[in-house]
Structures are given as structure tokens and as C-alpha cells.
Design a protein around this motif. Sequence first.
Motif, PDB file in Angstrom:
ATOM      1  N   ARG A 263      -8.191   4.099   0.657  1.00  0.00           N
ATOM      2  CA  ARG A 263      -8.592   4.852   2.057  1.00  0.00           C
ATOM      3  C   ARG A 263      -7.968   6.072   2.440  1.00  0.00           C
ATOM      4  O   ARG A 263      -6.923   6.842   1.788  1.00  0.00           O
TER       5      ARG A 263
ATOM      6  N   SER B 152      -7.401  -0.582  -4.105  1.00  0.00           N
ATOM      7  CA  SER B 152      -7.891   0.146  -3.335  1.00  0.00           C
ATOM      8  C   SER B 152      -7.974   1.671  -2.504  1.00  0.00           C
ATOM      9  O   SER B 152      -7.185   2.060  -3.333  1.00  0.00           O
TER      10      SER B 152
ATOM     11  N   GLU C  87       0.512  -1.409   0.320  1.00  0.00           N
ATOM     12  CA  GLU C  87      -0.151  -0.201   0.100  1.00  0.00           C
ATOM     13  C   GLU C  87       0.820   0.975   0.148  1.00  0.00           C
ATOM     14  O   GLU C  87       2.267   1.166   0.549  1.00  0.00           O
TER      15      GLU C  87
ATOM     16  N   LYS D 239     -11.040   8.671  -3.985  1.00  0.00           N
ATOM     17  CA  LYS D 239     -12.084   7.619  -4.252  1.00  0.00           C
ATOM     18  C   LYS D 239     -13.078   6.974  -6.080  1.00  0.00           C
ATOM     19  O   LYS D 239     -11.576   6.176  -5.800  1.00  0.00           O
TER      20      LYS D 239
END
Length: 166
Positions: free
Chosen positions: A50, A48, A18, A32
Motif C-alpha cells: 500500500r 501486500s 508490515e 506495486k
Amino acid sequence: MERLVVGEVLKPQGIRGELKIKTFTDENTPLKQIRRVFIGGTEYKVLSFRAGEEGIAYLGLRGIPDRNAAELLRGKSVEAERADVPPLDEGTYYIADLLGCEVYADGGEKLGVLTDVATLSSDVYTVKNGEKELRFPAVRGVVKSVDTAAKKIVLSGAVLAEIGVE
């Protein structure tokens, strides 16, 4: 296709590849929605996303399986195709669209060209005119108008004088 710089890789986050990135948008929300990014000219599918604290996001990308692979991207720009980037609310802008704008006082005096935007509690713009550098908060009352199509920003001369900018 035109690309926008939407962030910068700060460092790996954890051991699974990540990435911790500094975002170049007012909010992380637009990021996003992005499904692919380009780093160092290579396309990556976003697996992904966040949001972190303000101005920080974490991305998991296909092809970056571990910390070692993520480390190779440290310091690189994160880009997205303009067509993949969602439009922003009125009065908010992508930093990439602001950089290079000519900055004027409302009396018509050219102050220079916007070269940097620091995202703090309020954005701080840096304008250069030759060797001369000017920094000011980009808050309501200081910035009168922004026209990214014309690459022009107009500031309130009266407010600039009040905060000590001439």
C-alpha cells in the motif's frame, strides 16, 4: 541477475510484521507490481503493498509475521531483480541507475559524480568531486540530459550560475 535498490526499511508498521519503507522511485506505482524483494540477501514474497505519503510505501512479506521479525530488518536496503521491475515512463529513472553517473556542465566541464538523490518536493542531487560537494534541484531547465546507459548527466551551466552553483 542484476538487482536494483528500490527502497530502505524505515521501521515496522503495526504489530503484524508490515514494513514502512522509503522508496527510491519517483512514484510508488512501480513497486506495486513487484512480487518479490530481497532484504539482507534473503528473498521475500510480497503479500501486500500500500502506498503512503510521497516516497513511502508499506509492504507485507511472507516470513515476517510480527513486529519483532520486522524490527530485525530496520535500516536494510530493499532490492528487486531488474527483470522484475517494470520499465518507467520516459524521463523518469530509478535512483539506482542515476547513482554513479558522471555529471557535466553543458560546456563540457566535469562537475563530479552523482552520489545521492534526496526525494523532496523535487529531487535534490548531490555531486561529489573530491572533497567538493555540490547540491542542486533536479528540475527541468537545470538537468539538460540524462543517459543512464553512458552513466552521464549534463546540466545547464547558465542555470547553475543563476542558482549560485559554480
